[in-house]
Design an enzyme around this catalytic site. Structure first.
Site, PDB file in Angstrom:
ATOM      1  N   TYR A   1      73.016  -2.170  24.800  1.00  0.00           N
ATOM      2  CA  TYR A   1      74.111  -1.511  25.329  1.00  0.00           C
ATOM      3  C   TYR A   1      74.904  -0.387  24.678  1.00  0.00           C
ATOM      4  O   TYR A   1      76.093  -0.148  24.963  1.00  0.00           O
ATOM      5  CB  TYR A   1      75.073  -2.425  26.032  1.00  0.00           C
ATOM      6  CG  TYR A   1      74.476  -3.784  26.813  1.00  0.00           C
ATOM      7  CD1 TYR A   1      73.797  -3.748  27.847  1.00  0.00           C
ATOM      8  CD2 TYR A   1      74.720  -5.086  26.106  1.00  0.00           C
ATOM      9  CE1 TYR A   1      73.133  -4.811  28.556  1.00  0.00           C
ATOM     10  CE2 TYR A   1      74.224  -6.087  26.649  1.00  0.00           C
ATOM     11  CZ  TYR A   1      73.567  -5.954  27.653  1.00  0.00           C
ATOM     12  OH  TYR A   1      72.883  -7.068  28.280  1.00  0.00           O
TER      13      TYR A   1
ATOM     14  N   GLU B   1      84.743 -15.611  38.470  1.00  0.00           N
ATOM     15  CA  GLU B   1      83.715 -16.399  37.788  1.00  0.00           C
ATOM     16  C   GLU B   1      83.975 -15.678  36.431  1.00  0.00           C
ATOM     17  O   GLU B   1      82.588 -14.860  36.025  1.00  0.00           O
ATOM     18  CB  GLU B   1      82.343 -16.133  38.431  1.00  0.00           C
ATOM     19  CG  GLU B   1      82.003 -16.816  39.633  1.00  0.00           C
ATOM     20  CD  GLU B   1      80.877 -16.248  40.202  1.00  0.00           C
ATOM     21  OE1 GLU B   1      80.153 -17.030  41.075  1.00  0.00           O
ATOM     22  OE2 GLU B   1      80.314 -15.201  40.026  1.00  0.00           O
ATOM     23  N   PRO B   2      84.745 -15.977  35.678  1.00  0.00           N
ATOM     24  CA  PRO B   2      84.659 -15.148  34.166  1.00  0.00           C
ATOM     25  C   PRO B   2      83.866 -15.558  33.263  1.00  0.00           C
ATOM     26  O   PRO B   2      83.652 -16.971  33.270  1.00  0.00           O
ATOM     27  CB  PRO B   2      86.130 -15.365  33.932  1.00  0.00           C
ATOM     28  CG  PRO B   2      86.628 -16.734  34.567  1.00  0.00           C
ATOM     29  CD  PRO B   2      86.047 -16.625  35.897  1.00  0.00           C
TER      30      PRO B   2
ATOM     31  N   GLY C   1      83.406 -10.229  35.191  1.00  0.00           N
ATOM     32  CA  GLY C   1      83.370  -8.713  34.667  1.00  0.00           C
ATOM     33  C   GLY C   1      84.552  -8.261  33.689  1.00  0.00           C
ATOM     34  O   GLY C   1      84.262  -7.140  33.519  1.00  0.00           O
TER      35      GLY C   1
ATOM     36  N   CYS D   1      61.955  -5.846  12.224  1.00  0.00           N
ATOM     37  CA  CYS D   1      60.846  -4.467  11.757  1.00  0.00           C
ATOM     38  C   CYS D   1      60.841  -3.604  13.007  1.00  0.00           C
ATOM     39  O   CYS D   1      60.152  -3.218  13.666  1.00  0.00           O
ATOM     40  CB  CYS D   1      59.508  -5.220  11.822  1.00  0.00           C
ATOM     41  SG  CYS D   1      59.395  -6.695  10.713  1.00  0.00           S
ATOM     42  N   GLU D   2      62.292  -3.226  12.961  1.00  0.00           N
ATOM     43  CA  GLU D   2      62.583  -2.053  13.951  1.00  0.00           C
ATOM     44  C   GLU D   2      63.881  -1.281  13.415  1.00  0.00           C
ATOM     45  O   GLU D   2      64.673  -1.810  12.885  1.00  0.00           O
ATOM     46  CB  GLU D   2      62.886  -2.501  15.314  1.00  0.00           C
ATOM     47  CG  GLU D   2      61.955  -3.509  15.891  1.00  0.00           C
ATOM     48  CD  GLU D   2      61.962  -3.418  17.635  1.00  0.00           C
ATOM     49  OE1 GLU D   2      62.390  -2.474  18.164  1.00  0.00           O
ATOM     50  OE2 GLU D   2      61.309  -4.351  18.027  1.00  0.00           O
TER      51      GLU D   2
ATOM     52  N   ARG E   1      82.310 -13.553  30.036  1.00  0.00           N
ATOM     53  CA  ARG E   1      82.578 -12.852  28.419  1.00  0.00           C
ATOM     54  C   ARG E   1      84.219 -13.133  28.161  1.00  0.00           C
ATOM     55  O   ARG E   1      84.458 -13.570  26.998  1.00  0.00           O
ATOM     56  CB  ARG E   1      82.416 -11.487  28.609  1.00  0.00           C
ATOM     57  CG  ARG E   1      82.637 -10.634  27.296  1.00  0.00           C
ATOM     58  CD  ARG E   1      82.507  -9.040  27.620  1.00  0.00           C
ATOM     59  NE  ARG E   1      81.625  -8.732  28.438  1.00  0.00           N
ATOM     60  CZ  ARG E   1      80.382  -8.356  28.117  1.00  0.00           C
ATOM     61  NH1 ARG E   1      80.135  -8.183  26.916  1.00  0.00           N
ATOM     62  NH2 ARG E   1      79.438  -7.917  28.961  1.00  0.00           N
TER      63      ARG E   1
HETATM   64  C1  LIG Z   1      77.316 -13.371  39.427  1.00  0.00           C
HETATM   65  C2  LIG Z   1      77.716 -12.912  38.054  1.00  0.00           C
HETATM   66  N1  LIG Z   1      79.094 -13.896  37.854  1.00  0.00           N
HETATM   67  C3  LIG Z   1      80.068 -13.835  36.714  1.00  0.00           C
HETATM   68  C4  LIG Z   1      79.330 -12.923  35.641  1.00  0.00           C
HETATM   69  C5  LIG Z   1      80.021 -12.958  34.608  1.00  0.00           C
HETATM   70  O1  LIG Z   1      80.366 -11.688  33.972  1.00  0.00           O
HETATM   71  P1  LIG Z   1      81.307 -11.564  32.845  1.00  0.00           P
HETATM   72  O2  LIG Z   1      80.523 -12.170  31.620  1.00  0.00           O
HETATM   73  O3  LIG Z   1      81.578  -9.999  32.565  1.00  0.00           O
HETATM   74  O4  LIG Z   1      82.719 -11.985  33.079  1.00  0.00           O
HETATM   75  C6  LIG Z   1      78.309 -12.437  36.010  1.00  0.00           C
HETATM   76  C7  LIG Z   1      77.582 -11.564  34.756  1.00  0.00           C
HETATM   77  O5  LIG Z   1      77.849 -10.413  34.774  1.00  0.00           O
HETATM   78  C8  LIG Z   1      77.444 -12.410  36.979  1.00  0.00           C
HETATM   79  O6  LIG Z   1      76.148 -11.815  37.145  1.00  0.00           O
HETATM   80  N1  LIG Z   2      74.377  -9.336  28.878  1.00  0.00           N
HETATM   81  C1  LIG Z   2      75.376  -8.469  29.282  1.00  0.00           C
HETATM   82  C2  LIG Z   2      76.281  -9.071  30.471  1.00  0.00           C
HETATM   83  C3  LIG Z   2      75.481  -9.151  31.319  1.00  0.00           C
HETATM   84  C4  LIG Z   2      76.048 -10.217  32.516  1.00  0.00           C
HETATM   85  C5  LIG Z   2      75.420 -10.806  33.353  1.00  0.00           C
HETATM   86  N2  LIG Z   2      75.699 -10.441  34.750  1.00  0.00           N
HETATM   87  C6  LIG Z   2      76.272  -8.134  27.999  1.00  0.00           C
HETATM   88  O1  LIG Z   2      76.041  -8.667  26.791  1.00  0.00           O
HETATM   89  O2  LIG Z   2      77.135  -7.468  27.810  1.00  0.00           O
END
Ligand SMILES: Cc1ncc(COP(=O)(O)O)c(C=O)c1O
Ligand SMILES: N[C@@H](CCCC[NH3+])C(=O)O
Length: 430
Positions: free
Chosen positions: A330, A287-288, A250, A357-358, A290
């Site tokens: 988002y 659990e990173p 997150g 096409c949007e 992003r």
């Molecule tokens: C269960 C779980 N763990 C980890 C993540 C990874 O999140 P982020 O990519 O924001 O670090 C997600 C996505 O939000 C998730 O659903």
């Molecule tokens: N798809 C989302 C994040 C989702 C995370 C998954 N639980 C984004 O691009 O920001």
């Protein structure tokens, strides 16, 4: 906005790019590879990742949390990425059979996988149990029913974590907030569901209660949100004494010049310090997703048209919502710059739009571009390494981009561009 924020006309902040990014004599390189040459060799749109930067992020996560830390593969996954990540010792969070298969194809042992999902399919659960994943994260009572049946049928013990929903609000987009009362995920802590799930597992002869899992959402920029969630679950952790507590992923990243975001090290240290003080004896893991891959990646596009209509300027590139749906989903912002003129001031306010096409097909809602920009130039959007390639689609029957890794002056094709034959490979009814 930070005190020394760059102004709109400034060149793009190189710190949004991988650490290897350099501009020499007006040419920009990443991983020692000239981006214009990479675009020419592999075509556009193109996802480019700095392999060393990816490796450094995974290694940093392992250094803080140990090898039990799991990379959330939904952020970016190809077999090549899984292989690179596995060499750093990191574990993997997979949430579908497809992610599972991809990581296994890269040669990763099932014992390094954590199985997620709010509606895991029976065949996915069976494979995870038979192959012996590290943990299955139970999301709801129907899944618990299925796991009880499966364990009995196979006569096999299963290590489980219980995903709880702490019911807290965080500062992120509502679509990616997952630890609040409106979320479909996990057992609520504001009812007795979470406690009942844990007790049911503890009382079962084959299911083994190993830990508690929470994930409050994605693109969260404030460490306090994570600490608040951990404080909320601490009493439950004390009551049930699990071996592990997973804080989820997150952590956000910087997308714009002016954005501010805690570093991974600050985030990890705050969480681990909280654990040492509040719950000594419990292993804290994360659990990173992003934060591991976003900044290591960038997208290259070719500009196909540059039009000013009254007071609006539209720069149309050869990709769009099919390779990056995040602005549409988002309202996400990105920077854009000209690879042909990377250090130019960017006084031209424009929208970078795609080819779909949007009208909502927007790549950069509020871009600033150099006056020198012309049709045929290569436009780069930095920080597209997470949730771009994995959320890409074939809308308008557009083939998905290729993926290239750059390192030490070599650009390696990891995933080739989709072809029309790929697009029609599944058609059997004509
Ligand atoms: C269960 C779980 N763990 C980890 C993540 C990874 O999140 P982020 O990519 O924001 O670090 C997600 C996505 O939000 C998730 O659903
Ligand atoms: N798809 C989302 C994040 C989702 C995370 C998954 N639980 C984004 O691009 O920001």
């Amino acid at each position: 906005m930070c005190a020394n924020a760059l102004t709109e006309t400034d060149p793009v902040d190189l710190s949004l790019l991988p650490a290897s990014a350099k501009v020499v004599d007006g040419r920009i390189s990443v991983g020692g590879c000239d981006l214009l040459e990479v675009a020419e060799e592999f075509g556009t749109p193109l996802f480019v990742y700095d392999a060393a930067e990816l490796r450094n992020h995974f290694t940093e996560a392992v250094e803080h949390f140990g090898p039990g830390v799991a990379y959330a593969t939904k952020a970016f996954l190809t077999p090549g990425l899984a292989k690179l990540a596995s060499e750093t010792g990191i574990s993997f969070d997979v949430s579908t059979g497809g992610e599972y298969e991809c990581v296994r194809r890269a040669g990763v042992d099932a014992s390094r996988l954590v199985m997620h999902g709010n509606n895991k399919q029976p065949d996915e659960l069976r494979r995870a149990v038979v192959e012996g994943v590290q943990w299955i994260v139970v999301d709801n009572f129907d899944e618990l029913d299925r796991l009880e049946t499966l364990a009995a049928e196979l006569g096999q013990g299963v290590d489980l974590l219980v995903r709880i929903n702490p019911g807290i609000e965080v500062h992120t987009h509502e679509f990616i907030s997952t630890g609040n009362r409106d979320s479909k995920f996990g057992f609520p802590t504001w009812t007795d569901d979470a406690a009942r799930a844990i007790e049911r597992i503890r009382d079962h002869e084959l299911l083994r209660f190993k830990g508690i899992h929470l994930h409050i959402g994605s693109f969260v920029l404030q460490i306090e949100n994570f600490i608040e969630a951990l404080d909320t679950v601490a009493p439950m952790v004390r009551q049930y004494s699990p071996e592990v507590l997973i804080v989820g992923g997150g952590l956000g990243v910087r997308y714009l010049n002016e954005d501010e975001c805690p570093s991974f090290a600050d985030w990890a240290q705050a969480i681990l310090a909280w654990g040492r003080e509040t719950l000594p004896g419990v292993t804290l893991l994360a659990e990173p997703g992003r934060s591991m891959v976003a900044q290591a990646g960038l997208t290259l596009y070719t500009l196909g048209s540059l039009q000013t209509k009254g007071d609006r300027t539209f720069a149309a590139v050869d990709g769009g919502m099919s390779d990056n749906p995040r602005p549409m989903l988002y309202d996400s912002g990105y920077e854009a710059f000209s690879v042909n003129d990377p250090q130019a001031a960017r006084p031209v306010a424009a929208q970078v739009v795609g080819r779909h096409c949007e009208s909502g097909d927007i790549v950069v809602p509020r871009a600033f571009l150099p006056e020198s920009l012309k049709v045929g130039d290569v436009v780069c959007t930095p920080v597209t390494g997470a949730y771009g390639y994995t959320m890409a689609s074939n809308y308008n029957m557009v083939a998905r981009p290729a993926v290239v890794f750059v390192e030490d002056g070599t650009a390696t094709l990891m995933t080739r561009r989709e072809t029309y034959d790929d697009l029609f490979a599944r058609e059997v009814g004509f």
